[in-house]
Design a protein around this motif. Structure first.
Motif, PDB file in Angstrom:
ATOM      1  N   LEU A   6       0.836  -1.203   0.000  1.00 37.27           N
ATOM      2  CA  LEU A   6       0.000   0.000   0.000  1.00 37.27           C
ATOM      3  C   LEU A   6       0.865   1.245   0.000  1.00 37.27           C
ATOM      4  CD1 LEU A   6      -2.755   1.425   0.249  1.00 37.27           C
ATOM      5  CD2 LEU A   6      -2.500   1.238   2.717  1.00 37.27           C
ATOM      6  N   TYR A   7       1.863   1.291   0.882  1.00 38.15           N
ATOM      7  CA  TYR A   7       2.740   2.463   0.942  1.00 38.15           C
ATOM      8  C   TYR A   7       3.526   2.628  -0.349  1.00 38.15           C
ATOM      9  CZ  TYR A   7       1.719   2.661   5.926  1.00 38.15           C
ATOM     10  OH  TYR A   7       1.087   2.754   7.125  1.00 38.15           O
ATOM     11  N   LEU A   8       3.995   1.530  -0.916  1.00 33.74           N
ATOM     12  CA  LEU A   8       4.718   1.608  -2.180  1.00 33.74           C
ATOM     13  C   LEU A   8       3.808   2.123  -3.283  1.00 33.74           C
ATOM     14  CD1 LEU A   8       7.357   1.022  -3.722  1.00 33.74           C
ATOM     15  CD2 LEU A   8       6.449  -1.265  -4.172  1.00 33.74           C
ATOM     16  N   GLY A   9       2.560   1.667  -3.289  1.00 29.61           N
ATOM     17  CA  GLY A   9       1.603   2.148  -4.281  1.00 29.61           C
ATOM     18  C   GLY A   9       1.319   3.624  -4.136  1.00 29.61           C
ATOM     19  N   ILE A  10       1.217   4.100  -2.901  1.00 29.63           N
ATOM     20  CA  ILE A  10       0.983   5.533  -2.672  1.00 29.63           C
ATOM     21  C   ILE A  10       2.184   6.350  -3.139  1.00 29.63           C
ATOM     22  CG2 ILE A  10       0.689   7.277  -0.871  1.00 29.63           C
ATOM     23  CD1 ILE A  10      -1.004   5.186   0.651  1.00 29.63           C
ATOM     24  N   ILE A  11       3.367   5.882  -2.821  1.00 23.45           N
ATOM     25  CA  ILE A  11       4.583   6.597  -3.238  1.00 23.45           C
ATOM     26  C   ILE A  11       4.686   6.632  -4.756  1.00 23.45           C
ATOM     27  CG2 ILE A  11       7.108   6.471  -3.239  1.00 23.45           C
ATOM     28  CD1 ILE A  11       6.861   5.416  -0.329  1.00 23.45           C
ATOM     29  N   LEU A  12       4.448   5.507  -5.400  1.00 27.44           N
ATOM     30  CA  LEU A  12       4.524   5.470  -6.855  1.00 27.44           C
ATOM     31  C   LEU A  12       3.449   6.340  -7.499  1.00 27.44           C
ATOM     32  CD1 LEU A  12       5.255   1.696  -7.558  1.00 27.44           C
ATOM     33  CD2 LEU A  12       6.815   3.619  -7.875  1.00 27.44           C
ATOM     34  N   ALA A  13       2.232   6.303  -6.953  1.00 28.76           N
ATOM     35  CA  ALA A  13       1.142   7.087  -7.530  1.00 28.76           C
ATOM     36  C   ALA A  13       1.395   8.585  -7.381  1.00 28.76           C
ATOM     37  CB  ALA A  13      -0.176   6.706  -6.880  1.00 28.76           C
TER      38      ALA A  13
END
Length: 67
Positions: A6-13
């Motif tokens: 989830l955190y990786l997805g937020i950072i990438l987004a």
């Protein structure tokens, strides 16, 4: 480890570089969370056990009304 995605997805987004993969990771996290919640509700035991009452447990008035 699950929240890592989830955190990786937020950072990438939010970075702009990996917006599409970030959104996909966020959607997969939310989908998995919803699926787990549904599985928990399906496995819950919703049966109601019948309670056995003895006639001596009621007051005389209630026992007369139930006849």
């Amino acid at each position: 480890m699950k929240t890592f995605w989830l955190y990786l997805g937020i950072i990438l987004a939010c970075s702009g570089i990996g917006t599409a993969p970030g959104i996909i990771l966020i959607v997969l996290y939310i989908w998995g969370d919803i699926r787990e919640a549904i599985d928990k509700t399906n496995t819950a035991d919703n049966t109601v056990e019948e309670e056995n009452y003895n006639a001596n447990e009621y007051s005389k008035e209630t026992a007369e009304e139930m006849r």
